[in-house]
Write an enzyme that holds these catalytic residues in place. Sequence first.
Site, PDB file in Angstrom:
ATOM      1  N   ARG A   1       5.921   2.255  28.098  1.00 53.94           N
ATOM      2  CA  ARG A   1       4.829   3.225  28.009  1.00 53.94           C
ATOM      3  C   ARG A   1       5.219   4.349  27.058  1.00 53.94           C
ATOM      4  O   ARG A   1       6.374   4.742  27.007  1.00 53.94           O
ATOM      5  CB  ARG A   1       4.511   3.814  29.394  1.00 53.94           C
ATOM      6  CG  ARG A   1       3.764   2.875  30.293  1.00 53.94           C
ATOM      7  CD  ARG A   1       3.362   3.529  31.598  1.00 53.94           C
ATOM      8  NE  ARG A   1       4.508   3.809  32.454  1.00 53.94           N
ATOM      9  CZ  ARG A   1       5.109   4.981  32.578  1.00 53.94           C
ATOM     10  NH1 ARG A   1       4.634   6.041  31.934  1.00 53.94           N
ATOM     11  NH2 ARG A   1       6.150   5.126  33.360  1.00 53.94           N
TER      12      ARG A   1
ATOM     13  N   CYS B   1      12.745   3.073  40.142  1.00 55.25           N
ATOM     14  CA  CYS B   1      13.665   3.592  41.175  1.00 55.25           C
ATOM     15  C   CYS B   1      13.780   2.582  42.309  1.00 55.25           C
ATOM     16  O   CYS B   1      14.233   2.936  43.398  1.00 55.25           O
ATOM     17  CB  CYS B   1      13.138   4.896  41.763  1.00 55.25           C
ATOM     18  SG  CYS B   1      13.557   6.343  40.815  1.00 55.25           S
TER      19      CYS B   1
ATOM     20  N   ASP C   1       3.209  -0.853  43.609  1.00 54.13           N
ATOM     21  CA  ASP C   1       3.136   0.168  42.551  1.00 54.13           C
ATOM     22  C   ASP C   1       2.027   1.194  42.747  1.00 54.13           C
ATOM     23  O   ASP C   1       2.222   2.355  42.417  1.00 54.13           O
ATOM     24  CB  ASP C   1       2.946  -0.529  41.190  1.00 54.13           C
ATOM     25  CG  ASP C   1       3.202   0.384  40.004  1.00 54.13           C
ATOM     26  OD1 ASP C   1       4.165   1.162  40.061  1.00 54.13           O
ATOM     27  OD2 ASP C   1       2.437   0.320  39.027  1.00 54.13           O
TER      28      ASP C   1
ATOM     29  N   ARG D   1      10.179  -7.488  31.638  1.00 48.85           N
ATOM     30  CA  ARG D   1       9.285  -7.564  32.805  1.00 48.85           C
ATOM     31  C   ARG D   1       8.926  -8.992  33.173  1.00 48.85           C
ATOM     32  O   ARG D   1       9.055  -9.906  32.362  1.00 48.85           O
ATOM     33  CB  ARG D   1       7.976  -6.821  32.469  1.00 48.85           C
ATOM     34  CG  ARG D   1       8.143  -5.345  32.142  1.00 48.85           C
ATOM     35  CD  ARG D   1       8.059  -4.513  33.369  1.00 48.85           C
ATOM     36  NE  ARG D   1       8.277  -3.093  33.112  1.00 48.85           N
ATOM     37  CZ  ARG D   1       7.833  -2.138  33.921  1.00 48.85           C
ATOM     38  NH1 ARG D   1       7.152  -2.432  35.006  1.00 48.85           N
ATOM     39  NH2 ARG D   1       8.090  -0.878  33.677  1.00 48.85           N
TER      40      ARG D   1
ATOM     41  N   SER E   1       9.077   5.618  38.155  1.00 48.79           N
ATOM     42  CA  SER E   1       9.240   4.264  37.623  1.00 48.79           C
ATOM     43  C   SER E   1      10.689   3.800  37.710  1.00 48.79           C
ATOM     44  O   SER E   1      11.612   4.567  37.417  1.00 48.79           O
ATOM     45  CB  SER E   1       8.818   4.230  36.157  1.00 48.79           C
ATOM     46  OG  SER E   1       7.528   4.735  36.033  1.00 48.79           O
TER      47      SER E   1
ATOM     48  N   TYR F   1       1.941  -3.355  25.029  1.00 50.21           N
ATOM     49  CA  TYR F   1       2.813  -3.229  26.201  1.00 50.21           C
ATOM     50  C   TYR F   1       1.968  -3.063  27.477  1.00 50.21           C
ATOM     51  O   TYR F   1       1.005  -2.283  27.505  1.00 50.21           O
ATOM     52  CB  TYR F   1       3.781  -2.038  26.038  1.00 50.21           C
ATOM     53  CG  TYR F   1       4.516  -1.796  27.325  1.00 50.21           C
ATOM     54  CD1 TYR F   1       5.507  -2.690  27.741  1.00 50.21           C
ATOM     55  CD2 TYR F   1       4.169  -0.750  28.169  1.00 50.21           C
ATOM     56  CE1 TYR F   1       6.137  -2.522  28.957  1.00 50.21           C
ATOM     57  CE2 TYR F   1       4.807  -0.572  29.385  1.00 50.21           C
ATOM     58  CZ  TYR F   1       5.785  -1.466  29.776  1.00 50.21           C
ATOM     59  OH  TYR F   1       6.392  -1.313  30.986  1.00 50.21           O
TER      60      TYR F   1
ATOM     61  N   LYS G   1      -2.203   1.382  35.056  1.00 47.30           N
ATOM     62  CA  LYS G   1      -1.950   2.835  35.041  1.00 47.30           C
ATOM     63  C   LYS G   1      -3.191   3.608  34.590  1.00 47.30           C
ATOM     64  O   LYS G   1      -3.489   4.680  35.118  1.00 47.30           O
ATOM     65  CB  LYS G   1      -0.783   3.143  34.116  1.00 47.30           C
ATOM     66  CG  LYS G   1       0.514   2.411  34.471  1.00 47.30           C
ATOM     67  CD  LYS G   1       1.029   2.766  35.827  1.00 47.30           C
ATOM     68  CE  LYS G   1       2.415   2.177  36.058  1.00 47.30           C
ATOM     69  NZ  LYS G   1       2.925   2.512  37.385  1.00 47.30           N
TER      70      LYS G   1
ATOM     71  N   HIS H   1       0.882   6.628  42.990  1.00 42.30           N
ATOM     72  CA  HIS H   1       1.906   5.738  42.437  1.00 42.30           C
ATOM     73  C   HIS H   1       2.836   5.334  43.584  1.00 42.30           C
ATOM     74  O   HIS H   1       3.968   5.798  43.673  1.00 42.30           O
ATOM     75  CB  HIS H   1       2.659   6.504  41.343  1.00 42.30           C
ATOM     76  CG  HIS H   1       3.556   5.670  40.498  1.00 42.30           C
ATOM     77  ND1 HIS H   1       4.599   6.199  39.761  1.00 42.30           N
ATOM     78  CD2 HIS H   1       3.572   4.349  40.239  1.00 42.30           C
ATOM     79  CE1 HIS H   1       5.214   5.235  39.098  1.00 42.30           C
ATOM     80  NE2 HIS H   1       4.612   4.099  39.378  1.00 42.30           N
TER      81      HIS H   1
HETATM   82  C1  OXD Z   1       5.820   2.062  35.626  1.00 46.70           C
HETATM   83  C2  OXD Z   1       5.392   0.697  35.961  1.00 46.70           C
HETATM   84  O1  OXD Z   1       6.197   2.310  34.481  1.00 46.70           O
HETATM   85  O2  OXD Z   1       5.039   0.463  37.107  1.00 46.70           O
HETATM   86  O3  OXD Z   1       5.756   2.928  36.519  1.00 46.70           O
HETATM   87  O4  OXD Z   1       5.358  -0.165  35.062  1.00 46.70           O
HETATM   88 MN    MN Z   2       4.878   2.217  38.312  1.00 46.21          MN
END
Ligand code: OXD
Ligand code: MN
Length: 584
Positions: free
Chosen positions: A68, A249, A272, A363, A247, A196, A205, A225
């Site tokens: 991102r 974690c 998410d 990913r 993100s 992406y 998002k 989130h």
């Molecule tokens: C993020 C994702 O970047 O979930 O938070 O991809």
């Molecule tokens: Mn996320």
Amino acid sequence: MAETALERWVNQAAALTQPDRIVWCDGSEEEYQSLIELGLREHVYHRLNHTAYPGCYLHRSHPSDVARTEHLTFICSDRRDDAGPTNNWMSPRDADEQILPLFRGAMKGRTMYVLPYVMGPLGSPFSKVGVEVTDSVYVATSMRIMTRMGRAALEQLGGSDDFVPGLHSIGDLSPSRRFIMHFPQRRAIWSIGSGYGGNALLGKKCFSLRLASAMGREQGWLAEHMLVLGLEDPQGNVSYIAAAFPSACGKTNLAMLVSALPGYRVRTVGDDIAWLRIGADGRLWAVNPEAGFFGVAPGTSDQTNPNMMAAIRRDTLFTNVALTPSGVPWWEGINGAGPAGLIDWRGQLWGRNGDKAAHPNSRFTVRAANCPSMSPHWEDPQGVPISAIVFGGRRARVAPLVFQSFDWQHGVYVGAGMASETTAAATGAVGVTRRDPMAMRPFCGYNMGNYFAHWLRLGGLMPCPPAIFHVNWFRTGADGRFLWPGFGDNVRVLKWIIERVQGHAAAVETPIGYVPAPGSLDLAGLDLPAGALADLLSVDREAWEAELTEQAQFFSQFGRRLPDEVSHEHQALAERLGVAEAIS
Ligand code: OXD
Ligand code: MN
């Protein structure tokens, strides 16, 4: 027949972008397969070893387009102050003048795919329809995994104009012509110059967090989130927890952890995003708007996340992972050292010269239904009732393993004061502490001062709001090593959290909140080194003093939009710690 609002918008988008062809996607399996075949012919996809990984494909993105891009992401509210200090802002008029022209003729020679999709379970009163037009076959195939896409969405929409239009083109992939634009008033999204996932799968998002958070503010709900999980105890009772972490974690790992405690089981609702509403019973209910997972590959293994490893063994799209000579995906952390002859994420023989073989933000994209830990209730139209909200981040020193806030207002302050060390999910420096309230800093579609106020207001509407906790799996000892084993052992903390909600677990009051009383955290079978638990639960006054100063600087940006309640809680904590003078 009269043109519908959807047809009108698609025609306008086509007139602007001038594709050679327009394909309306129905979301069927046959269509998906033919799009994959097309992607293979155009080298958007590469076939993986279909004996080991049936139905799996690899996509390699442009090397400049791997995460991102928050500096190129804008909230286009009418007034700058409505976007607030944590967002980039552009006026809708400047966006029309400066960004819209980038779409002119952008799809010449390409196909425009029209992707109607539903966010939220089909038939749920909380679901919402979006329509993305895109010139990327990768996006079309990924959106089929991540959302309920195609005919079902058109059926839900009928002839209505109640959909979020999302205009996406990969453009020329140039970072200087890359923009991710959100219009909370118009309820529209434009994204150009990136393929992406987080920039281009507009249901995720862009819609389900940035626009949905703004819609939720107007309509009295929250788009967060957050992962959602159900913790099942040995008697079969299930309690639901919603947890927000920045993100990368470990949200996905926590959402599907395999319990280290016998008799306890985690069932996944989402990894998410959560949409949260107050139900008729006054409780907070959550739905996962997504239908799939777009997870970070590095670090995922049979040890860290066996459920995900099972999920991605079939029908999965991998992005920017490495490839073994036998065509099997590989990444750092999957199983030791990479085999000889490994092809790196750019498609070259891996040099082992310190470069990662898989991109750190590589990913996998996979349907939730593939995952063995899914809850039987994950698609319940009314969602699941939330007993506890958990905030967390990567904090080497400041936050204990777990603490409970004193009440909702204090809990909102705990969320507002969150921070974490940065990771590779967004471009920018890695390992720097950044303030990330409720893990929503990159995703809140309006001024975060108003966002805190919205949280406070909703708490007041619930007779018995969920209890709010903070966790930190990443605390380190003097030697820099993690003090807590994490992963499956995190269930011990979840158990304590639910026992607190039920009124069974003992706690000790500290200035920052309640931490587990000696013996109340179930450590059966865990061999923690002597002193580790005390270190994990200790409150480091000096670290908190620095923390409060940083918080004060961060909060000051919001000026009069910062709710008084947040300032009061900040001040009250400083007083409890005896550092009020130092931070004022
Ligand atoms: C993020 C994702 O970047 O979930 O938070 O991809
Ligand atoms: Mn996320």
